[in-house]
Design an enzyme around this catalytic site. Structure first.
Site, PDB file in Angstrom:
ATOM      1  CG  PHE A 116       1.381  40.542  58.284  1.00  0.00           C
ATOM      2  CD1 PHE A 116       2.573  40.748  58.971  1.00  0.00           C
ATOM      3  CD2 PHE A 116       0.408  39.761  58.872  1.00  0.00           C
ATOM      4  CE1 PHE A 116       2.788  40.178  60.213  1.00  0.00           C
ATOM      5  CE2 PHE A 116       0.623  39.181  60.116  1.00  0.00           C
ATOM      6  CZ  PHE A 116       1.812  39.392  60.791  1.00  0.00           C
ATOM      7  CB  CYS A 117      -1.375  46.136  54.753  1.00  0.00           C
ATOM      8  SG  CYS A 117      -1.702  47.280  53.398  1.00  0.00           S
ATOM      9  N   GLY A 118       1.468  46.748  53.340  1.00  0.00           N
ATOM     10  CA  GLY A 118       2.505  47.754  53.154  1.00  0.00           C
ATOM     11  C   GLY A 118       2.143  49.105  53.754  1.00  0.00           C
ATOM     12  CG  PHE A 119      -1.025  51.307  52.676  1.00  0.00           C
ATOM     13  CD1 PHE A 119      -0.427  52.476  52.215  1.00  0.00           C
ATOM     14  CD2 PHE A 119      -1.651  50.481  51.760  1.00  0.00           C
ATOM     15  CE1 PHE A 119      -0.461  52.815  50.866  1.00  0.00           C
ATOM     16  CE2 PHE A 119      -1.688  50.809  50.407  1.00  0.00           C
ATOM     17  CZ  PHE A 119      -1.083  51.981  49.956  1.00  0.00           C
ATOM     18  CB  ALA A 120       1.285  47.822  58.621  1.00  0.00           C
TER      19      ALA A 120
END
Length: 183
Positions: A60-64
Site C-alpha cells: 500500500f505504498c505510493g511506490f507499489a
C-alpha cells in the site's frame, strides 16, 4: 549390499551440502518463508552464484506501481540469469496485515512472477539476516522499494532509493554490470 546403495546417495548429499555451505556468501545464509505458500526459500540454494536484485516492498505504498517495472526488469533479464527477490515489510506501516492480501497485490494486481517472501522486518535489531547483511555492506532501507544490486559473490555493488524507478538508466547499468561479470 543394499545398504551400501543407500549410503552412497547420503554421502553425496552430505558432500554436496557441505561444499554448498562453504560456497555460500554470508549475505545469503538462512531461509525466508515464500509468500502465501507453505515452503521456505533457502537463499543460498536459490540465489548463490546468481546476479540478484533485492527490494523491500509494501503493498500500500505510493511506490507499489514499481512492481510492474521490477517484473519487466525480471522478464527482460531472467534468461541472462538475473534473479529478483521481493521482501514485503510493514516497517513503514504500508503493508497488508496478512500474506494473502500481500499476495493478491503482488500476483494478481501487478502480475509479479519473481520470488516474493512473506512480510519481514528489514530495519533495526529485529531485521532478518538478509537485510542486516545488506545494511552492513551498503545502508539500511530508508523507505519501501529500496533496491540492492548484488553480484554473484553476494556483494552489494549498488543500492538505490525508492525514488529510483526500475527503468532508471543508472539502475539498469548496475544490473547489466552484474550480469556481465561472469565470476
Amino acid at each position: 549390499m543394499a545398504m551400501r546403495w543407500f549410503a552412497v546417495p547420503a554421502l553425496l548429499v552430505t558432500l554436496v551440502g557441505s561444499t554448498w555451505a562453504a560456497d555460500c556468501p554470508a549475505l545469503l545464509q538462512g531461509s525466508l518463508p515464500k509468500l502465501h505458500a507453505k515452503e521456505s526459500i533457502e537463499l543460498c540454494q536459490r540465489f548463490a552464484g546468481k546476479p540478484l536484485v533485492v527490494v523491500n516492498t509494501a503493498s500500500f505504498c505510493g511506490f507499489a506501481p514499481q512492481f510492474k517495472g521490477l517484473e519487466a526488469l525480471y522478464q527482460r533479464y531472467k534468461d541472462q540469469g538475473l534473479e529478483v527477490l521481493g521482501v514485503p515489510s510493514n516497517d513503514f506501516k504500508q503493508e497488508a496485515k496478512d500474506g494473502a492480501q500481500t499476495a493478491k497485490v503482488c500476483y494478481v494486481n501487478y502480475g509479479v512472477t519473481f520470488t516474493m517472501t512473506e512480510p519481514q522486518k528489514v530495519r533495526g535489531a529485529d531485521a532478518v539476516h538478509l537485510f542486516k547483511a545488506l545494511a552492513e555492506q551498503s545502508s539500511t532501507p530508508k523507505w519501501n522499494f529500496y533496491k540492492y544490486v548484488v553480484d554473484r559473490q553476494g556483494r552489494v555493488i549498488a543500492n538505490f532509493s525508492s525514488l529510483t524507478k526500475p527503468d532508471n538508466p543508472e539502475f539498469i547499468e548496475a544490473v547489466e554490470k552484474v550480469l556481465a561479470s561472469g565470476s
